[in-house]
Design a protein around this motif. Structure first.
Motif, mmCIF file in Angstrom:
data_model
loop_
_atom_site.group_PDB
_atom_site.id
_atom_site.type_symbol
_atom_site.label_atom_id
_atom_site.label_comp_id
_atom_site.label_asym_id
_atom_site.label_seq_id
_atom_site.Cartn_x
_atom_site.Cartn_y
_atom_site.Cartn_z
ATOM 1 N N LYS A 141 10.897 10.659 -46.962
ATOM 2 C CA LYS A 141 9.650 10.068 -46.879
ATOM 3 C C LYS A 141 9.843 9.137 -45.922
ATOM 4 O O LYS A 141 8.638 8.644 -44.871
ATOM 5 N N THR A 142 11.081 8.352 -45.189
ATOM 6 C CA THR A 142 10.977 7.653 -44.325
ATOM 7 C C THR A 142 11.691 8.334 -43.088
ATOM 8 O O THR A 142 11.123 6.886 -41.986
ATOM 9 N N LEU A 143 12.288 9.296 -42.619
ATOM 10 C CA LEU A 143 12.153 10.127 -41.578
ATOM 11 C C LEU A 143 10.738 10.220 -40.458
ATOM 12 O O LEU A 143 11.067 11.426 -41.781
ATOM 13 N N SER A 144 11.191 10.541 -39.196
ATOM 14 C CA SER A 144 9.460 11.441 -38.996
ATOM 15 C C SER A 144 10.772 12.388 -37.870
ATOM 16 O O SER A 144 10.460 12.417 -36.780
ATOM 17 N N LEU A 145 11.383 13.587 -38.998
ATOM 18 C CA LEU A 145 12.339 14.246 -38.038
ATOM 19 C C LEU A 145 11.465 14.801 -36.669
ATOM 20 O O LEU A 145 11.955 15.887 -36.066
ATOM 21 N N GLU A 146 10.318 15.793 -36.919
ATOM 22 C CA GLU A 146 9.711 16.302 -36.218
ATOM 23 C C GLU A 146 9.571 15.848 -34.804
ATOM 24 O O GLU A 146 9.034 16.223 -33.944
ATOM 25 N N ARG A 147 9.782 14.298 -34.682
ATOM 26 C CA ARG A 147 9.468 13.642 -33.700
ATOM 27 C C ARG A 147 10.518 14.110 -31.843
ATOM 28 O O ARG A 147 10.370 13.378 -30.901
ATOM 29 N N ILE A 148 11.876 13.641 -33.338
ATOM 30 C CA ILE A 148 12.873 14.453 -32.442
ATOM 31 C C ILE A 148 12.926 15.864 -31.422
ATOM 32 O O ILE A 148 13.274 15.415 -30.598
ATOM 33 N N PRO A 149 12.279 16.671 -31.564
ATOM 34 C CA PRO A 149 12.131 17.535 -29.857
ATOM 35 C C PRO A 149 11.157 16.603 -29.332
ATOM 36 O O PRO A 149 11.311 16.712 -27.744
ATOM 37 N N GLN A 150 10.198 15.984 -29.814
ATOM 38 C CA GLN A 150 9.139 14.992 -28.487
ATOM 39 C C GLN A 150 9.934 14.394 -27.639
ATOM 40 O O GLN A 150 10.077 14.174 -26.703
ATOM 41 N N ALA A 161 23.481 14.598 -33.169
ATOM 42 C CA ALA A 161 24.198 15.294 -33.637
ATOM 43 C C ALA A 161 24.652 14.951 -35.227
ATOM 44 O O ALA A 161 25.045 13.748 -34.954
ATOM 45 N N VAL A 162 25.019 16.210 -36.036
ATOM 46 C CA VAL A 162 25.019 15.433 -37.154
ATOM 47 C C VAL A 162 26.218 15.808 -37.866
ATOM 48 O O VAL A 162 26.736 17.584 -37.755
ATOM 49 N N THR A 163 27.751 15.393 -38.319
ATOM 50 C CA THR A 163 28.598 17.030 -38.721
ATOM 51 C C THR A 163 28.916 16.869 -40.463
ATOM 52 O O THR A 163 27.869 15.957 -41.036
ATOM 53 N N THR A 164 29.789 18.178 -40.207
ATOM 54 C CA THR A 164 29.503 18.838 -41.472
ATOM 55 C C THR A 164 30.338 18.986 -41.664
ATOM 56 O O THR A 164 31.718 19.446 -41.223
ATOM 57 N N SER A 165 31.075 19.760 -43.207
ATOM 58 C CA SER A 165 32.405 20.732 -43.173
ATOM 59 C C SER A 165 32.063 21.623 -44.836
ATOM 60 O O SER A 165 30.931 21.780 -45.408
ATOM 61 N N CYS A 166 31.668 22.845 -43.791
ATOM 62 C CA CYS A 166 31.227 24.067 -44.404
ATOM 63 C C CYS A 166 32.559 24.660 -45.487
ATOM 64 O O CYS A 166 33.428 24.935 -45.457
ATOM 65 N N TYR A 167 31.678 24.285 -46.727
ATOM 66 C CA TYR A 167 33.138 25.051 -48.467
ATOM 67 C C TYR A 167 33.284 26.708 -48.035
ATOM 68 O O TYR A 167 34.273 26.576 -48.543
ATOM 69 N N SER A 168 32.290 26.831 -47.347
ATOM 70 C CA SER A 168 32.290 29.011 -47.610
ATOM 71 C C SER A 168 33.009 29.119 -46.249
ATOM 72 O O SER A 168 34.138 30.121 -47.294
ATOM 73 N N SER A 169 33.306 28.338 -45.160
ATOM 74 C CA SER A 169 34.082 28.804 -44.427
ATOM 75 C C SER A 169 35.908 28.171 -44.202
ATOM 76 O O SER A 169 36.670 28.748 -43.620
ATOM 77 N N GLY A 170 35.406 26.355 -44.697
ATOM 78 C CA GLY A 170 36.306 26.219 -44.715
ATOM 79 C C GLY A 170 36.252 25.805 -43.246
ATOM 80 O O GLY A 170 37.120 24.368 -42.711
ATOM 81 N N GLU A 171 35.596 25.269 -42.018
ATOM 82 C CA GLU A 171 35.351 24.989 -40.569
ATOM 83 C C GLU A 171 34.490 23.628 -40.666
ATOM 84 O O GLU A 171 34.051 23.329 -41.545
ATOM 85 N N HIS A 172 34.839 22.718 -40.000
ATOM 86 C CA HIS A 172 34.146 21.529 -39.161
ATOM 87 C C HIS A 172 32.923 22.202 -38.697
ATOM 88 O O HIS A 172 33.433 22.894 -37.559
ATOM 89 N N LEU A 173 31.919 21.752 -39.552
ATOM 90 C CA LEU A 173 30.084 22.093 -37.658
ATOM 91 C C LEU A 173 30.197 21.317 -37.821
ATOM 92 O O LEU A 173 29.267 20.075 -38.493
ATOM 93 N N THR A 174 29.424 21.029 -36.461
ATOM 94 C CA THR A 174 28.716 19.816 -35.829
ATOM 95 C C THR A 174 27.434 20.463 -35.643
ATOM 96 O O THR A 174 27.330 21.914 -34.625
ATOM 97 N N PHE A 175 26.311 20.231 -36.689
ATOM 98 C CA PHE A 175 25.226 20.360 -36.026
ATOM 99 C C PHE A 175 24.796 19.827 -35.256
ATOM 100 O O PHE A 175 24.303 18.628 -35.252
ATOM 101 N N TYR A 176 24.091 20.193 -34.020
ATOM 102 C CA TYR A 176 22.865 19.372 -32.775
ATOM 103 C C TYR A 176 21.688 20.367 -31.534
ATOM 104 O O TYR A 176 21.462 20.764 -32.363
ATOM 105 N N ASP A 177 20.735 18.709 -31.803
ATOM 106 C CA ASP A 177 19.738 19.204 -31.107
ATOM 107 C C ASP A 177 19.363 18.547 -29.666
ATOM 108 O O ASP A 177 20.061 16.915 -29.717
ATOM 109 N N GLY A 178 19.665 19.450 -28.323
ATOM 110 C CA GLY A 178 20.049 18.481 -27.630
ATOM 111 C C GLY A 178 19.370 19.195 -26.375
ATOM 112 O O GLY A 178 18.527 19.590 -25.952
ATOM 113 N N VAL A 179 19.291 18.781 -25.364
ATOM 114 C CA VAL A 179 18.283 19.174 -23.529
ATOM 115 C C VAL A 179 19.467 20.116 -23.602
ATOM 116 O O VAL A 179 20.630 20.682 -24.436
ATOM 117 N N SER A 180 18.743 21.202 -22.408
ATOM 118 C CA SER A 180 19.075 22.792 -22.444
ATOM 119 C C SER A 180 20.531 23.212 -22.359
ATOM 120 O O SER A 180 21.099 24.178 -22.083
#
Length: 421
Positions: A141-150, A161-180
């Motif tokens: 309701k509160t985040l306008s995530l569709e604006r980020i690519p614009q 970028a946001v960071t996570t930890s994968c229980y399946s693989s045991g890896e620490h993953l950073t998911f990011y969206d950025g310039v090319s």
């Protein structure tokens, strides 16, 4: 606010890093309010965020993404974020009714006592102590995530970028969206994946271990279950460096120093489950930042000994680091506010050994991660604001702003490290 069709000039690689810690992340919002005030005084004609790169972990990932959604109007973005945090109630984050708590407790009890009897019962094992589905609704309701690519395309932002930890693989993953110009990276047990940041990524990054359920995410064609980004995060500052930061402002939620009388290892009785759980969460959320910053300070000193010409030939480039952390003990603030927790959570905390009152900070520290109540969050926001204003010279020096009330920019009042990229 309408975005300009022309890219906004670069903000020279300034990055914001927001660490994790559940409800403690309200402190970050107070610091951001202070920065927004300084931004208004020093850069009155600029609406854009002063940060090129924004990275968050756990609850800090939610704050980071909210700011990124308003990268073209920083002060309004901070104001909106502060309004949400000042009106927070636990029911907006997790179901806290007595009935739901009793049902969850019953499922855990049945599984512990009889789960070994049947594979069918094992398949019904509970996923967490609390159900945070209300948080998903709030984010949608509160985040306008569709604006980020614009905003990325318009030059208002270089990366989120946001960071996570994968229980399946045991890896620490950073998911990011950025310039090319930014590319995925891989290190030992940690890597980064380009994607459009969505609610599932935020639910995963803020999924406190055992307390909230993991989130299901498909990454690179594979489905996995991801939990809090603070887990297995051995180098919390690294993602912003990989994303191209030249200077990094970190807002932590732990205290840099603790009184020596609290640091003794003397206990008259066996530690409660609440104390043990808090010790474990502190090692996840609070200790890694201090260790990483200390390492970077040491590396900086070594880097300074290298001849500038040879250093220029290497891949290691200096990056300014400014870390802002609470000047008061958050666990002591939590001890004064535990009575505002939902009744079901208070019962759970007492069952784990939490004591009430301001003298019980050690046992009540666990509650600080779940105290999504206005009494606690507004007190942390006020503390964050005071700390930011107290460090206004260091903050203005970080951005190259003229300190309000002075003729020229002032030197920083606290040590700032030069660290390798």
């Amino acid at each position: 606010m309408n975005m300009s069709s022309d890219p906004v000039p670069s903000r020279t690689g300034s990055a914001l890093l927001l660490t994790g810690g559940g409800a403690r992340a309200a402190y970050q919002v107070g610091v951001l309010q202070g920065i927004a005030e300084l931004h208004r005084s020093c850069e009155p004609d600029s609406a854009d965020t002063p940060f090129d790169i924004i990275v968050g972990t756990s609850a800090g990932a939610i704050n980071a993404t909210a700011l990124a959604c308003r990268a073209d109007d920083f002060r309004t973005g901070v104001s909106d974020l502060a309004r949400v945090w000042s009106q927070f109630h636990a029911e907006q984050v997790y179901h806290a009714s007595i009935a739901r708590a009793a049902a969850a407790g019953t499922r855990w009890l049945i599984f512990v006592m009889f789960g070994w009897l049947s594979p069918r019962l094992q398949a019904l094992q509970p996923h967490s102590l609390l159900d945070n589905e209300p948080l998903r609704d709030l984010l949608q309701k509160t985040l306008s995530l569709e604006r980020i690519p614009q905003l990325l395309a318009g030059g208002h932002l270089r990366a989120l970028a946001v960071t996570t930890s994968c229980y399946s693989s045991g890896e620490h993953l950073t998911f990011y969206d950025g310039v090319s110009q930014i590319h995925d990276w891989t290190r030992v047990r940690r890597r980064a994946v380009r994607t459009h940041i969505g609610v599932d990524h935020l639910m995963a990054s803020s999924a406190l271990p055992f307390i909230f359920p993991a989130a299901r995410i498909e990454a690179e064609g594979q489905v996995g279950y991801y939990g809090d980004g603070s887990m297995r995060q051995t180098a919390p500052i690294a993602p912003v460096i990989h994303l191209g930061a030249k200077r990094v402002l970190v807002i932590g939620v732990g205290e840099d120093l603790e009184p020596m009388d609290d640091a003794t290892c003397s206990l008259a009785t066996y530690p409660s489950l609440a104390q043990v759980a808090n010790h474990a969460l502190s090692s996840i959320f609070l200790d890694t930042l201090a260790a990483d910053a200390a390492l970077l300070h040491r590396v900086n000193r070594v880097l300074a000994l290298i001849d500038p010409m040879h250093r220029a030939e290497s891949e290691m480039q200096p990056v300014d680091l400014l870390v802002l952390e609470p000047s008061e003990r958050i666990d002591q603030i939590a001890a004064r506010q535990t009575h505002t927790l939902p009744r079901s959570v208070r019962i759970l905390m007492r069952a784990l050994g939490m004591r009430g009152g301001p003298s019980s900070s050690r046992s009540s520290a666990l509650a600080s991660y779940l105290l999504f109540e206005p009494g606690f969050t507004t007190e942390l926001m006020r503390l964050g604001h005071r700390d930011a204003i107290a460090q206004r010279q260091a903050i203005c020096q970080f951005f190259g702003w003229k300190v309000p009330g002075t003729a020229e920019p002032s030197a920083a009042t606290q040590d700032r490290a030069r660290v390798p990229g």
